[in-house]
Scaffold this motif. Structure first.
Motif, PDB file in Angstrom:
ATOM      1  N   LEU A   1       0.812  -1.220   0.000  1.00 39.68           N
ATOM      2  CA  LEU A   1       0.000   0.000   0.000  1.00 39.68           C
ATOM      3  C   LEU A   1       0.842   1.265   0.000  1.00 39.68           C
ATOM      4  CD1 LEU A   1      -2.930  -0.927   2.413  1.00 39.68           C
ATOM      5  CD2 LEU A   1      -2.581  -1.479   0.015  1.00 39.68           C
ATOM      6  N   THR A   2       2.127   1.161   0.297  1.00 35.34           N
ATOM      7  CA  THR A   2       2.986   2.346   0.280  1.00 35.34           C
ATOM      8  C   THR A   2       3.547   2.612  -1.104  1.00 35.34           C
ATOM      9  OG1 THR A   2       5.036   1.129   0.784  1.00 35.34           O
ATOM     10  CG2 THR A   2       3.673   1.841   2.651  1.00 35.34           C
ATOM     11  N   LEU A   3       3.241   1.747  -2.062  1.00 32.93           N
ATOM     12  CA  LEU A   3       3.873   1.829  -3.381  1.00 32.93           C
ATOM     13  C   LEU A   3       2.998   2.516  -4.423  1.00 32.93           C
ATOM     14  CD1 LEU A   3       5.454  -1.726  -3.565  1.00 32.93           C
ATOM     15  CD2 LEU A   3       6.503   0.398  -2.799  1.00 32.93           C
ATOM     16  N   ALA A   4       1.959   3.228  -3.987  1.00 36.75           N
ATOM     17  CA  ALA A   4       1.067   3.867  -4.950  1.00 36.75           C
ATOM     18  C   ALA A   4       1.812   4.871  -5.820  1.00 36.75           C
ATOM     19  CB  ALA A   4      -0.081   4.549  -4.218  1.00 36.75           C
ATOM     20  N   ASN A   5       2.771   5.590  -5.233  1.00 33.31           N
ATOM     21  CA  ASN A   5       3.516   6.597  -5.983  1.00 33.31           C
ATOM     22  C   ASN A   5       5.010   6.287  -5.997  1.00 33.31           C
ATOM     23  OD1 ASN A   5       1.232   8.383  -6.514  1.00 33.31           O
ATOM     24  ND2 ASN A   5       1.254   8.738  -4.309  1.00 33.31           N
ATOM     25  N   ASP A   6       5.352   5.039  -5.848  1.00 35.93           N
ATOM     26  CA  ASP A   6       6.756   4.664  -5.762  1.00 35.93           C
ATOM     27  C   ASP A   6       6.900   3.243  -6.288  1.00 35.93           C
ATOM     28  OD1 ASP A   6       9.414   4.825  -5.217  1.00 35.93           O
ATOM     29  OD2 ASP A   6       9.212   4.973  -3.043  1.00 35.93           O
ATOM     30  N   THR A   7       8.121   2.735  -6.304  1.00 35.20           N
ATOM     31  CA  THR A   7       8.371   1.352  -6.676  1.00 35.20           C
ATOM     32  C   THR A   7       9.364   0.735  -5.714  1.00 35.20           C
ATOM     33  OG1 THR A   7      10.159   1.990  -8.173  1.00 35.20           O
ATOM     34  CG2 THR A   7       7.964   1.739  -9.143  1.00 35.20           C
ATOM     35  N   ALA A   8       9.296  -0.569  -5.569  1.00 35.14           N
ATOM     36  CA  ALA A   8      10.302  -1.329  -4.827  1.00 35.14           C
ATOM     37  C   ALA A   8      11.101  -2.141  -5.835  1.00 35.14           C
ATOM     38  CB  ALA A   8       9.635  -2.261  -3.810  1.00 35.14           C
ATOM     39  N   THR A   9      12.405  -2.027  -5.782  1.00 35.70           N
ATOM     40  CA  THR A   9      13.258  -2.747  -6.713  1.00 35.70           C
ATOM     41  C   THR A   9      13.537  -4.137  -6.170  1.00 35.70           C
ATOM     42  OG1 THR A   9      14.292  -0.696  -7.453  1.00 35.70           O
ATOM     43  CG2 THR A   9      15.466  -2.739  -7.922  1.00 35.70           C
TER      44      THR A   9
ATOM     45  N   ASN B   1      17.545  12.664 -14.233  1.00 36.53           N
ATOM     46  CA  ASN B   1      16.131  12.293 -14.296  1.00 36.53           C
ATOM     47  C   ASN B   1      15.319  13.040 -13.242  1.00 36.53           C
ATOM     48  OD1 ASN B   1      16.515  10.982 -11.851  1.00 36.53           O
ATOM     49  ND2 ASN B   1      16.486   8.932 -12.711  1.00 36.53           N
ATOM     50  N   SER B   2      14.035  12.742 -13.150  1.00 30.95           N
ATOM     51  CA  SER B   2      13.121  13.526 -12.321  1.00 30.95           C
ATOM     52  C   SER B   2      13.412  13.425 -10.835  1.00 30.95           C
ATOM     53  CB  SER B   2      11.676  13.093 -12.591  1.00 30.95           C
ATOM     54  OG  SER B   2      11.509  11.713 -12.310  1.00 30.95           O
ATOM     55  N   ASP B   3      14.079  12.353 -10.386  1.00 28.50           N
ATOM     56  CA  ASP B   3      14.391  12.238  -8.961  1.00 28.50           C
ATOM     57  C   ASP B   3      15.787  12.763  -8.623  1.00 28.50           C
ATOM     58  OD1 ASP B   3      16.196  10.307  -9.752  1.00 28.50           O
ATOM     59  OD2 ASP B   3      15.146   8.628  -8.801  1.00 28.50           O
ATOM     60  N   GLY B   4      16.453  13.393  -9.609  1.00 31.18           N
ATOM     61  CA  GLY B   4      17.757  13.995  -9.358  1.00 31.18           C
ATOM     62  C   GLY B   4      18.947  13.094  -9.616  1.00 31.18           C
TER      63      GLY B   4
ATOM     64  N   VAL C   1      27.765  11.035 -27.452  1.00 30.87           N
ATOM     65  CA  VAL C   1      27.429  10.120 -26.370  1.00 30.87           C
ATOM     66  C   VAL C   1      25.993   9.662 -26.594  1.00 30.87           C
ATOM     67  CG1 VAL C   1      26.627  11.958 -24.826  1.00 30.87           C
ATOM     68  CG2 VAL C   1      27.342   9.774 -23.866  1.00 30.87           C
ATOM     69  N   ASN C   2      25.710   8.404 -26.277  1.00 33.65           N
ATOM     70  CA  ASN C   2      24.363   7.862 -26.447  1.00 33.65           C
ATOM     71  C   ASN C   2      23.878   7.320 -25.111  1.00 33.65           C
ATOM     72  OD1 ASN C   2      21.974   6.926 -27.434  1.00 33.65           O
ATOM     73  ND2 ASN C   2      22.845   5.616 -29.018  1.00 33.65           N
ATOM     74  N   PHE C   3      22.845   7.958 -24.570  1.00 33.17           N
ATOM     75  CA  PHE C   3      22.223   7.483 -23.326  1.00 33.17           C
ATOM     76  C   PHE C   3      21.153   6.464 -23.715  1.00 33.17           C
ATOM     77  CE2 PHE C   3      23.727  11.760 -22.335  1.00 33.17           C
ATOM     78  CZ  PHE C   3      24.395  11.561 -21.139  1.00 33.17           C
ATOM     79  N   LYS C   4      21.342   5.210 -23.311  1.00 35.33           N
ATOM     80  CA  LYS C   4      20.455   4.129 -23.730  1.00 35.33           C
ATOM     81  C   LYS C   4      19.570   3.649 -22.580  1.00 35.33           C
ATOM     82  CE  LYS C   4      23.607   2.350 -27.287  1.00 35.33           C
ATOM     83  NZ  LYS C   4      24.312   1.148 -27.799  1.00 35.33           N
ATOM     84  N   PHE C   5      18.497   2.926 -22.969  1.00 36.96           N
ATOM     85  CA  PHE C   5      17.621   2.208 -22.043  1.00 36.96           C
ATOM     86  C   PHE C   5      17.004   3.142 -21.001  1.00 36.96           C
ATOM     87  CE2 PHE C   5      21.466  -0.542 -22.840  1.00 36.96           C
ATOM     88  CZ  PHE C   5      20.978  -1.045 -24.020  1.00 36.96           C
ATOM     89  N   LEU C   6      16.442   4.244 -21.479  1.00 30.83           N
ATOM     90  CA  LEU C   6      15.828   5.231 -20.600  1.00 30.83           C
ATOM     91  C   LEU C   6      14.325   5.014 -20.533  1.00 30.83           C
ATOM     92  CD1 LEU C   6      17.652   8.397 -22.019  1.00 30.83           C
ATOM     93  CD2 LEU C   6      18.295   7.076 -19.994  1.00 30.83           C
ATOM     94  N   PHE C   7      13.763   5.110 -19.323  1.00 31.79           N
ATOM     95  CA  PHE C   7      12.317   5.092 -19.211  1.00 31.79           C
ATOM     96  C   PHE C   7      11.746   6.334 -19.879  1.00 31.79           C
ATOM     97  CE2 PHE C   7      12.747   2.231 -15.430  1.00 31.79           C
ATOM     98  CZ  PHE C   7      11.938   1.232 -15.911  1.00 31.79           C
ATOM     99  N   PRO C   8      10.606   6.220 -20.567  1.00 30.26           N
ATOM    100  CA  PRO C   8       9.988   7.402 -21.159  1.00 30.26           C
ATOM    101  C   PRO C   8       9.729   8.487 -20.116  1.00 30.26           C
ATOM    102  CG  PRO C   8       8.962   5.407 -22.005  1.00 30.26           C
ATOM    103  CD  PRO C   8       9.875   4.983 -20.891  1.00 30.26           C
ATOM    104  N   GLY C   9       9.943   9.738 -20.509  1.00 31.27           N
ATOM    105  CA  GLY C   9       9.746  10.853 -19.593  1.00 31.27           C
ATOM    106  C   GLY C   9      10.692  11.994 -19.899  1.00 31.27           C
TER     107      GLY C   9
END
Length: 307
Positions: A72-80, A231-234, A252-260
């Motif tokens: 329930l704490t993961l509504a706005n987050d993720t656990a790796t 990225n958005s989290d700094g 330079v090529n930044f690869k495998f980026l999440f959309p955003g």
């Protein structure tokens, strides 16, 4: 027959399949993220001891790092759960989570709550918690919780993918028939959409007539500069620019980026105090699913501190 909560609680597991940089063909990287949306449970805590793939070659353990999380704490987050595990190319029939313990706290409808746990000594319980009943989790600690994949198979290739699966918590926890003091955990997880990651190809050239200064006794070149993507989290990714084909364009090529949205900038070596670039930096890079964006910059000059 079990009685299930009416409202739906959804958990998302994002599985990123990324080619392994610096290694030969035949391997990919795998990251597993656990995410969910809030629902009527007060708490829904699970401990995952192991994550593995079951494939043609047998069992491939992706992670045996123990993770305890309240869904329930993961509504706005993720656990790796898994970070950049190396996976040989091939076909895998199952993704499984080995769950060693869990508890749910449910609303009794009269202002009180009750806790149902896999064990009164489950390590994930809060201090001083009173366990009101059993939560059974058949086979989850041995064979593991199976994630049903779209098409029944997971094909691991050199492609970069995000596989999203749906963990329906309201369907996964229910009262045992005829015993209101016992709950049963039969997790329901199914496959969903596949989303491609994106990339950003960045180039930097020196403007005509521009001469870079000498810093710390060394003549600067574009090879002394880094491209920085934030990225958005700094979190910053810093990569040195290189002219691989010796055409005067540094890349330079930044690869495998999440959309955003990301912020791009450049930084020089110690002694460089400012950088004049066209387009101006910081520059916003919008990464789109499955696409490579190209961004060309010109270095007009730099300012260096006292030598």
């Amino acid at each position: 027959m079990k009685t299930h909560l009416i409202s739906r609680l959804t958990a998302l597991v994002a599985v990123m399949l990324l080619p392994l940089l610096g290694c030969g063909s035949g391997n990919s990287k795998l990251t597993v993220l656990l995410k969910d949306a809030p629902g009527d449970f007060k708490e829904a805590v699970v401990t995952i001891d192991q994550v593995y793939l079951q494939g043609e070659g047998g069992k491939l353990v992706l992670s045996d790092k123990k993770v305890t999380t309240d869904l329930l704490t993961l509504a706005n987050d993720t656990a790796t759960l898994v970070q950049d595990a190396v996976v040989p190319e091939g076909t895998y029939g199952e993704l499984r989570f080995v769950v060693s313990g869990a508890y749910v706290r449910v609303d009794n409808g009269d202002g009180t709550t009750s806790i149902y746990a896999t064990s009164p000594n489950y390590e994930g319980l809060p201090d001083g918690a009173q366990v009101d009943g059993d939560l059974q989790a058949p086979s989850l600690g041995s064979s593991g919780l199976k994630v049903k994949l779209d098409g029944d198979k997971l094909e691991v290739t050199g492609e970069q993918k995000v596989l999203v699966v749906d963990f329906d918590v309201s369907q996964s926890f229910g009262h045992d028939a005829g015993n209101m003091r016992k709950w049963v955990m039969h997790p329901v997880i199914k496959g969903a959409d596949i989303t491609l990651t994106g990339s950003a190809a960045v180039t930097l050239t020196l403007a005509d007539g521009t001469t870079l200064p000498t810093v710390n006794g060394e003549q600067l070149t574009l090879a002394d500069f880094n491209a920085v993507l934030t990225n958005s989290d700094g979190t910053r990714t810093v990569v040195a620019l290189a002219d691989t084909n010796e055409d005067g364009v540094f890349e330079v090529n930044f690869k495998f980026l999440f959309p955003g949205a990301y912020t791009l900038s450049f930084e020089g070596p110690m002694g460089v105090t400012s950088i004049n670039v066209t387009p101006a930096i910081p520059f916003t890079v919008n990464v789109e699913s499955g696409k490579e964006g190209t961004y060309a910059f010109t270095l007009n000059g730099v300012v260096a501190g006292a030598q």
